[in-house]
Enzyme design. Structure first.
Site, PDB file in Angstrom:
ATOM      1  N   LEU A 287       0.772  -1.114  -0.134  1.00  0.00           N
ATOM      2  CA  LEU A 287      -0.063   0.074   0.017  1.00  0.00           C
ATOM      3  C   LEU A 287       0.883   1.250  -0.140  1.00  0.00           C
ATOM      4  CD1 LEU A 287      -2.829  -0.821   2.601  1.00  0.00           C
ATOM      5  CD2 LEU A 287      -2.808  -0.931   0.176  1.00  0.00           C
ATOM      6  N   SER A 288       2.153   1.165   0.046  1.00  0.00           N
ATOM      7  CA  SER A 288       3.100   2.384   0.318  1.00  0.00           C
ATOM      8  C   SER A 288       3.490   3.143  -0.927  1.00  0.00           C
ATOM      9  CB  SER A 288       4.225   1.930   1.038  1.00  0.00           C
ATOM     10  OG  SER A 288       5.311   2.853   1.027  1.00  0.00           O
ATOM     11  N   PRO A 289       2.960   4.356  -1.209  1.00  0.00           N
ATOM     12  CA  PRO A 289       3.446   5.241  -2.234  1.00  0.00           C
ATOM     13  C   PRO A 289       5.022   5.204  -2.266  1.00  0.00           C
ATOM     14  CG  PRO A 289       2.553   6.531  -0.460  1.00  0.00           C
ATOM     15  CD  PRO A 289       2.439   5.218   0.080  1.00  0.00           C
TER      16      PRO A 289
END
Length: 199
Positions: free
Chosen positions: A11-13
């Site tokens: 989920l990490s940009p």
């Protein structure tokens, strides 16, 4: 030969913005990588952090400036507000765990393709079809999306405990067997220098 434990969430940009630079650095220095996807929403409260939605408005405002800046610096396209975020990170994480166990494909490409699906392509990485596409594109059997769910869940939970024990508090986080750790895609240059014996 150095070894890197790579802790991240799909989920990490910031993990998206790392691209495949970790793999390039590891190749340059002959280092090996273990990919350790984890539940970041469980990690934050255990290590003094907060989910993005719960952070002070000043922190959220800075994030909204910093992400596009980093993307421009890296010449990467980024959708700051993707249609399918947040979503359930477990299915894509289980697939990464299964692929690492099975071998035969490109792990860096798999991880980046899942992150790119979320942060660029407006696809829901919780959907089996999206995960299968990413597995196949990286040279893995797409059926891995449907296998090893129990062992995947166990490893996913174990990765969280291992992260807490290793003083990991965010993502992406790189822990080298030398005892040095590096937080954030903007510290990959420091990781490179460390592995070169210069830092």
């Amino acid at each position: 030969m150095a070894h890197i434990d790579y802790y991240f969430t799909t989920l990490s940009p910031y993990a998206y913005l790392a691209g495949e630079r970790l793999e390039e650095i590891a190749d340059r220095h002959g280092a090996s990588i273990t990919y350790r996807p984890l539940d970041i929403m469980q990690l934050f409260p255990r290590t003094g952090g907060q989910a993005p939605k719960d952070r002070h408005p000043s922190r959220r405002a800075y994030r909204d400036q910093e992400l596009p800046r980093q993307a421009r610096k890296l010449e990467m396209a980024l959708n700051l507000q993707p249609a399918h975020w947040p979503t359930n990170a477990a299915p894509s994480s289980y697939a990464i765990i299964a692929a690492q166990e099975a071998g035969g494909g490109d792990m860096g490409k798999l991880v980046h393709s899942i992150l790119r699906a979320c942060w660029l392509e407006e696809r829901d990485i919780a959907e089996d079809e999206v995960i299968r596409d990413c597995l196949q594109a990286a040279g893995f059997d797409p059926a891995l999306a449907d296998s090893g769910l129990l062992s995947g869940a166990e490893t996913y939970a174990a990765n969280l405990e291992r992260a807490v024990a290793a003083n990991v508090f965010g993502a992406p986080f790189y822990v080298v067997d030398t005892g040095q750790s590096f937080w954030g895609q903007d510290r990959l240059g420091d990781l490179d220098l460390h592995l070169a014996g210069k830092l």
